[in-house]
Write a protein that holds these residues in place. Structure first.
Motif, PDB file in Angstrom:
ATOM      1  N   VAL A 129      23.363 -25.479  35.932  1.00 45.49           N
ATOM      2  CA  VAL A 129      24.190 -26.569  36.530  1.00 45.49           C
ATOM      3  C   VAL A 129      24.028 -26.734  37.945  1.00 45.49           C
ATOM      4  O   VAL A 129      24.409 -27.967  38.021  1.00 45.49           O
ATOM      5  CB  VAL A 129      25.789 -25.674  36.392  1.00 45.49           C
ATOM      6  CG1 VAL A 129      25.648 -24.254  37.304  1.00 45.49           C
ATOM      7  CG2 VAL A 129      26.908 -26.609  36.720  1.00 45.49           C
ATOM      8  N   ARG A 148      32.184 -25.420  34.237  1.00 45.54           N
ATOM      9  CA  ARG A 148      33.521 -24.680  33.320  1.00 45.54           C
ATOM     10  C   ARG A 148      32.799 -23.801  32.492  1.00 45.54           C
ATOM     11  O   ARG A 148      33.236 -22.655  32.323  1.00 45.54           O
ATOM     12  CB  ARG A 148      34.174 -25.886  32.694  1.00 45.54           C
ATOM     13  CG  ARG A 148      35.331 -26.189  33.921  1.00 45.54           C
ATOM     14  CD  ARG A 148      36.083 -27.372  33.136  1.00 45.54           C
ATOM     15  NE  ARG A 148      37.241 -27.820  33.996  1.00 45.54           N
ATOM     16  CZ  ARG A 148      37.607 -28.983  33.962  1.00 45.54           C
ATOM     17  NH1 ARG A 148      37.162 -29.980  32.858  1.00 45.54           N
ATOM     18  NH2 ARG A 148      38.542 -29.271  34.754  1.00 45.54           N
ATOM     19  N   LYS A 149      31.717 -24.246  31.782  1.00 47.08           N
ATOM     20  CA  LYS A 149      31.236 -23.329  30.605  1.00 47.08           C
ATOM     21  C   LYS A 149      30.536 -22.215  31.138  1.00 47.08           C
ATOM     22  O   LYS A 149      30.573 -20.972  30.833  1.00 47.08           O
ATOM     23  CB  LYS A 149      29.859 -24.168  29.881  1.00 47.08           C
ATOM     24  CG  LYS A 149      30.645 -25.282  29.092  1.00 47.08           C
ATOM     25  CD  LYS A 149      29.560 -25.798  28.110  1.00 47.08           C
ATOM     26  CE  LYS A 149      28.916 -24.754  27.036  1.00 47.08           C
ATOM     27  NZ  LYS A 149      28.159 -25.453  26.040  1.00 47.08           N
ATOM     28  N   VAL A 150      29.508 -22.468  32.353  1.00 49.68           N
ATOM     29  CA  VAL A 150      29.087 -21.304  33.103  1.00 49.68           C
ATOM     30  C   VAL A 150      29.935 -20.066  33.712  1.00 49.68           C
ATOM     31  O   VAL A 150      29.874 -19.069  33.663  1.00 49.68           O
ATOM     32  CB  VAL A 150      28.236 -21.657  34.136  1.00 49.68           C
ATOM     33  CG1 VAL A 150      27.361 -20.553  34.930  1.00 49.68           C
ATOM     34  CG2 VAL A 150      27.084 -22.491  33.586  1.00 49.68           C
ATOM     35  N   SER A 151      31.209 -20.766  34.178  1.00 46.59           N
ATOM     36  CA  SER A 151      32.356 -19.827  34.545  1.00 46.59           C
ATOM     37  C   SER A 151      32.853 -18.999  33.608  1.00 46.59           C
ATOM     38  O   SER A 151      33.075 -17.761  33.499  1.00 46.59           O
ATOM     39  CB  SER A 151      33.374 -20.781  35.134  1.00 46.59           C
ATOM     40  OG  SER A 151      34.470 -20.117  35.922  1.00 46.59           O
ATOM     41  N   ASP A 152      33.022 -19.712  32.452  1.00 46.10           N
ATOM     42  CA  ASP A 152      33.473 -19.044  31.072  1.00 46.10           C
ATOM     43  C   ASP A 152      32.648 -17.854  30.871  1.00 46.10           C
ATOM     44  O   ASP A 152      32.960 -16.812  30.556  1.00 46.10           O
ATOM     45  CB  ASP A 152      33.811 -19.882  29.962  1.00 46.10           C
ATOM     46  CG  ASP A 152      34.858 -20.843  30.207  1.00 46.10           C
ATOM     47  OD1 ASP A 152      35.892 -20.529  31.241  1.00 46.10           O
ATOM     48  OD2 ASP A 152      35.171 -21.821  29.393  1.00 46.10           O
ATOM     49  N   PHE A 153      31.192 -18.409  30.714  1.00 45.75           N
ATOM     50  CA  PHE A 153      30.202 -17.324  30.399  1.00 45.75           C
ATOM     51  C   PHE A 153      30.428 -16.180  31.300  1.00 45.75           C
ATOM     52  O   PHE A 153      30.186 -14.911  30.738  1.00 45.75           O
ATOM     53  CB  PHE A 153      28.901 -17.956  30.533  1.00 45.75           C
ATOM     54  CG  PHE A 153      27.780 -17.365  30.490  1.00 45.75           C
ATOM     55  CD1 PHE A 153      27.352 -16.639  29.258  1.00 45.75           C
ATOM     56  CD2 PHE A 153      27.007 -16.876  31.616  1.00 45.75           C
ATOM     57  CE1 PHE A 153      26.056 -15.865  29.178  1.00 45.75           C
ATOM     58  CE2 PHE A 153      25.809 -15.967  31.832  1.00 45.75           C
ATOM     59  CZ  PHE A 153      25.397 -15.520  30.530  1.00 45.75           C
ATOM     60  N   TYR A 157      31.839 -30.136  33.733  1.00 43.40           N
ATOM     61  CA  TYR A 157      31.653 -29.597  32.114  1.00 43.40           C
ATOM     62  C   TYR A 157      30.840 -28.583  32.212  1.00 43.40           C
ATOM     63  O   TYR A 157      31.198 -27.506  31.751  1.00 43.40           O
ATOM     64  CB  TYR A 157      31.195 -30.412  31.398  1.00 43.40           C
ATOM     65  CG  TYR A 157      30.840 -30.083  29.834  1.00 43.40           C
ATOM     66  CD1 TYR A 157      32.064 -29.819  29.026  1.00 43.40           C
ATOM     67  CD2 TYR A 157      29.764 -29.923  29.599  1.00 43.40           C
ATOM     68  CE1 TYR A 157      31.730 -29.437  27.687  1.00 43.40           C
ATOM     69  CE2 TYR A 157      29.420 -29.332  28.087  1.00 43.40           C
ATOM     70  CZ  TYR A 157      30.325 -29.158  27.203  1.00 43.40           C
ATOM     71  OH  TYR A 157      30.326 -28.426  26.216  1.00 43.40           O
ATOM     72  N   ARG A 158      29.704 -28.470  32.707  1.00 43.90           N
ATOM     73  CA  ARG A 158      28.502 -27.317  32.710  1.00 43.90           C
ATOM     74  C   ARG A 158      29.184 -26.136  33.804  1.00 43.90           C
ATOM     75  O   ARG A 158      29.054 -25.167  33.420  1.00 43.90           O
ATOM     76  CB  ARG A 158      27.211 -27.678  33.110  1.00 43.90           C
ATOM     77  CG  ARG A 158      26.681 -28.832  32.190  1.00 43.90           C
ATOM     78  CD  ARG A 158      25.196 -28.808  32.286  1.00 43.90           C
ATOM     79  NE  ARG A 158      24.622 -29.906  31.245  1.00 43.90           N
ATOM     80  CZ  ARG A 158      23.296 -30.030  31.141  1.00 43.90           C
ATOM     81  NH1 ARG A 158      22.492 -29.466  31.889  1.00 43.90           N
ATOM     82  NH2 ARG A 158      22.878 -30.861  30.092  1.00 43.90           N
ATOM     83  N   LYS A 188      21.393 -19.777  33.632  1.00 43.86           N
ATOM     84  CA  LYS A 188      22.779 -20.590  33.339  1.00 43.86           C
ATOM     85  C   LYS A 188      23.061 -21.410  35.000  1.00 43.86           C
ATOM     86  O   LYS A 188      23.376 -22.403  34.870  1.00 43.86           O
ATOM     87  CB  LYS A 188      23.874 -19.717  33.206  1.00 43.86           C
ATOM     88  CG  LYS A 188      23.571 -18.954  31.771  1.00 43.86           C
ATOM     89  CD  LYS A 188      23.907 -20.008  30.476  1.00 43.86           C
ATOM     90  CE  LYS A 188      24.098 -19.252  29.330  1.00 43.86           C
ATOM     91  NZ  LYS A 188      24.661 -20.078  28.111  1.00 43.86           N
TER      92      LYS A 188
END
Length: 199
Positions: free
Chosen positions: A174, A78-83, A75-76, A170
């Motif tokens: 992760v 994916r969030k960092v990848s989007d960021f 989950y984290r 970030k």
């Protein structure tokens, strides 16, 4: 004054009561104690407890704990990848060094997401006959995800400023949960006989 026999009987009953209560608390599946005992020697024990406490009610075995840890890491990641994708888009006209570091980072985090996804799938389908092979896969993939996260930060070695600071913060976040996930998978491997796998 109470007789010595009465006092001894009272103490014995109290001891038995405490012993059975302690046994119940430590042995009862699905309580926070399973999470606590799993996290106590993790790389980041407080973070492990914090991130996995919400999984306590559904965590019955070390396998459940490992799956929960990988779920948090995925989950984290994916969030960092989007960021990072958004950051790379925002900084597409920045210095070449920043562009290159962000581009590499996006690719590395994308690989991490893929590796963690494969790990979670493997943990969801453990089989007795292929357990060792599956655990080797899971450990390899999570290790690779952690390496990708470290490599992403290393790519900003010659970069200064807010972009580097934001990325490092970030990625550090992760990487810590990924490190905990790797520990819990290793722990699962070591407790082979203490949980059920699908035949």
């Amino acid at each position: 004054m109470a007789s010595p026999f009465y006092l001894l009987t009272l103490l014995a009953l109290l001891f038995l009561s405490l012993s059975s209560e302690t046994h119940y608390v430590t042995a009862k599946p699905g309580t926070p104690d399973l999470v606590r005992s799993s996290c106590i020697h993790a790389s980041y024990p407080n973070l492990c407890l914090q991130t996995l406490s919400s999984f306590s009610n559904s965590s019955q075995t070390p396998n459940d704990i490992a799956k929960a840890a990988v779920t948090v890491s995925l989950y984290r990641a994916r969030k960092v990848s989007d960021f990072l994708t958004r950051l790379a888009d925002t900084n597409r006209n920045s210095k070449t060094r920043i562009q290159g570091a962000l581009r590499d980072c996006v690719e590395q985090l994308s690989d991490s997401v893929d590796e963690l996804s494969r790990t979670l799938s493997e943990l969801k389908h453990l089989r007795s006959v292929t357990f060792r092979w599956q655990m080797s896969n899971a450990e390899t993939w999570v290790s690779a995800a952690l390496t990708n996260e470290d490599t992403c930060v290393d790519g900003f070695y010659n970069v200064e400023g807010k972009v580097k600071t934001d990325v490092k913060r970030k990625i550090s976040n992760v990487a810590k949960v990924t490190s905990n996930a790797l520990y819990l998978i290793n722990r699962l491997d070591q407790t082979r006989g203490k949980f059920e796998v699908m035949d």
